[in-house]
Write a protein that holds these residues in place. Structure first.
Motif, PDB file in Angstrom:
ATOM      1  N   GLY A   1      36.686  42.158  47.032  1.00 57.00           N
ATOM      2  CA  GLY A   1      38.003  41.758  46.552  1.00 57.00           C
ATOM      3  C   GLY A   1      38.945  42.942  46.434  1.00 57.00           C
ATOM      4  O   GLY A   1      38.666  44.032  46.940  1.00 57.00           O
ATOM      5  N   GLU A   2      40.053  42.753  45.738  1.00 55.00           N
ATOM      6  CA  GLU A   2      41.101  43.771  45.661  1.00 55.00           C
ATOM      7  C   GLU A   2      41.145  44.518  44.328  1.00 55.00           C
ATOM      8  O   GLU A   2      41.791  45.556  44.223  1.00 55.00           O
ATOM      9  N   ARG A   3      40.472  44.009  43.313  1.00 46.44           N
ATOM     10  CA  ARG A   3      40.586  44.603  41.975  1.00 46.44           C
ATOM     11  C   ARG A   3      39.748  45.869  41.818  1.00 46.44           C
ATOM     12  O   ARG A   3      40.168  46.833  41.177  1.00 46.44           O
ATOM     13  N   TYR A   4      38.533  45.848  42.392  1.00 49.84           N
ATOM     14  CA  TYR A   4      37.593  46.944  42.208  1.00 49.84           C
ATOM     15  C   TYR A   4      37.317  47.661  43.530  1.00 49.84           C
ATOM     16  O   TYR A   4      37.436  47.075  44.603  1.00 49.84           O
ATOM     17  N   ASP A   5      36.903  48.929  43.406  1.00 49.83           N
ATOM     18  CA  ASP A   5      36.493  49.672  44.591  1.00 49.83           C
ATOM     19  C   ASP A   5      35.061  49.347  44.991  1.00 49.83           C
ATOM     20  O   ASP A   5      34.684  49.510  46.151  1.00 49.83           O
ATOM     21  N   ASP A   6      34.262  48.909  44.033  1.00 44.49           N
ATOM     22  CA  ASP A   6      32.856  48.607  44.292  1.00 44.49           C
ATOM     23  C   ASP A   6      32.543  47.154  43.933  1.00 44.49           C
ATOM     24  O   ASP A   6      33.307  46.501  43.213  1.00 44.49           O
ATOM     25  N   ASN A   7      31.393  46.695  44.416  1.00 43.76           N
ATOM     26  CA  ASN A   7      30.958  45.333  44.127  1.00 43.76           C
ATOM     27  C   ASN A   7      29.885  45.371  43.039  1.00 43.76           C
ATOM     28  O   ASN A   7      28.806  45.940  43.246  1.00 43.76           O
ATOM     29  N   TYR A   8      30.178  44.764  41.893  1.00 42.59           N
ATOM     30  CA  TYR A   8      29.239  44.741  40.770  1.00 42.59           C
ATOM     31  C   TYR A   8      28.474  43.427  40.694  1.00 42.59           C
ATOM     32  O   TYR A   8      27.740  43.201  39.740  1.00 42.59           O
ATOM     33  N   ASP A   9      28.646  42.577  41.693  1.00 41.96           N
ATOM     34  CA  ASP A   9      27.832  41.379  41.835  1.00 41.96           C
ATOM     35  C   ASP A   9      26.572  41.727  42.621  1.00 41.96           C
ATOM     36  O   ASP A   9      26.586  42.616  43.493  1.00 41.96           O
ATOM     37  N   VAL A  10      25.492  41.009  42.331  1.00 38.97           N
ATOM     38  CA  VAL A  10      24.243  41.163  43.077  1.00 38.97           C
ATOM     39  C   VAL A  10      23.742  39.765  43.429  1.00 38.97           C
ATOM     40  O   VAL A  10      23.758  38.864  42.588  1.00 38.97           O
ATOM     41  N   VAL A  11      23.296  39.602  44.683  1.00 41.86           N
ATOM     42  CA  VAL A  11      22.797  38.294  45.111  1.00 41.86           C
ATOM     43  C   VAL A  11      21.497  38.475  45.876  1.00 41.86           C
ATOM     44  O   VAL A  11      21.317  39.469  46.599  1.00 41.86           O
TER      45      VAL A  11
ATOM     46  N   ALA B   1      23.769  37.698  39.977  1.00 41.93           N
ATOM     47  CA  ALA B   1      24.106  38.432  38.758  1.00 41.93           C
ATOM     48  C   ALA B   1      25.502  39.019  38.912  1.00 41.93           C
ATOM     49  O   ALA B   1      25.897  39.420  40.004  1.00 41.93           O
ATOM     50  N   ASP B   2      26.218  39.068  37.801  1.00 41.00           N
ATOM     51  CA  ASP B   2      27.574  39.621  37.777  1.00 41.00           C
ATOM     52  C   ASP B   2      27.632  40.638  36.651  1.00 41.00           C
ATOM     53  O   ASP B   2      27.563  40.289  35.476  1.00 41.00           O
ATOM     54  N   GLY B   3      27.738  41.910  37.008  1.00 42.46           N
ATOM     55  CA  GLY B   3      27.758  42.970  36.015  1.00 42.46           C
ATOM     56  C   GLY B   3      28.998  42.925  35.141  1.00 42.46           C
ATOM     57  O   GLY B   3      30.088  42.603  35.603  1.00 42.46           O
TER      58      GLY B   3
END
Length: 250
Positions: A24-34, A46-48
């Protein structure tokens, strides 16, 4: 955008599943895990919480430990035991971090000859089911927002409700180690299940989710869901797992 696809067989049913995630556009990294387990009907999301090391550690640890632990024994006892191990592991992983270490945990698990599956829920990632054209939300959000709207503490479109949206009452890493919600669901041919983080459910309407999930191809549905979150503004990491129950296996 990378989409992972698997096919499972359980209790005489064939299940096809697909999963993907976008930053997405809000974060530089992805804190979701699938995670989609190749060898059996198991999907985990999981969503950090937050956007730092604690978020990264929590999500990765939660998924890794849950996948490892849940494959031993039979639900529901094994599910509660696996989540207890997840809680302990995430809290231990965050002991040397100054910030909050926590995440949501949502899973779909089917086992052996059981003609049903189990949904595991902690936090505000969601599970929906499309059956006979009707999209049901099977989980509740463990947030102050959910409680406040349900009990009439504030209006759903109020500033208080928006602020309460991110105040989780239960999550992985919580100091009190709350137990998850467990839900047993039947596997009927034609059913479609969606596991998703709030980056999907907060950005796409009920009507849009229903239309997308009506497709026969879980991979195409997953791609469209994630692409639509970007079109909507990409306000958060977004992760989706789409599972379709196919006809009986002869």
């Amino acid at each position: 955008m990378e989409i992972t696809k698997v096919a499972w067989t359980t209790a005489g049913r064939r299940l096809t599943a697909a999963a993907g995630s976008v930053v997405g556009e809000r974060y530089d990294d992805n804190y979701d895990v699938v995670h989609l387990e190749p060898g059996g009907p198991l999907a985990v999301v999981a969503d950090g919480m937050g956007s730092g090391p604690g978020s990264t550690v929590a999500g990765a640890t939660a998924v890794e430990v849950f996948v490892r632990e849940v494959l031993v024994g039979d639900p529901p006892a094994a599910l509660r035991a696996a989540v207890a191990q997840v809680q302990d592991s995430v809290r231990r992983a965050g002991r040397n971090l100054d910030e909050l270490t926590g995440c949501t945990l949502t899973a779909f698990v089917a086992a052996g000859d059981d003609p049903a599956a189990w949904v595991v829920q902690l936090g505000d990632s969601r599970v929906y089911r499309l059956r006979d054209g009707l999209l049901d939300l099977l989980t509740v959000d463990h947030t102050i927002n959910w409680l406040g709207v349900l009990h009439g503490w504030f209006a759903a479109d109020s500033d208080e409700a928006r602020a309460a949206r991110y105040r989780l009452t239960r999550y992985v890493g919580h100091p009190d180690a709350p137990e998850p919600d467990l839900l047993n669901v039947t596997l009927r041919a034609g059913d479609v299940y969606l596991l998703c983080t709030d980056g999907v459910s907060d950005q796409l309407t009920y009507e849009r989710l229903t239309r997308i999930l009506a497709t026969d191809d879980p991979a195409a549905a997953t791609h469209t869901l994630l692409d639509d979150t970007l079109t909507a503004g990409g306000a958060d990491n977004a992760t989706a797992v789409v599972i379709r129950v196919e006809r009986s296996v002869d």
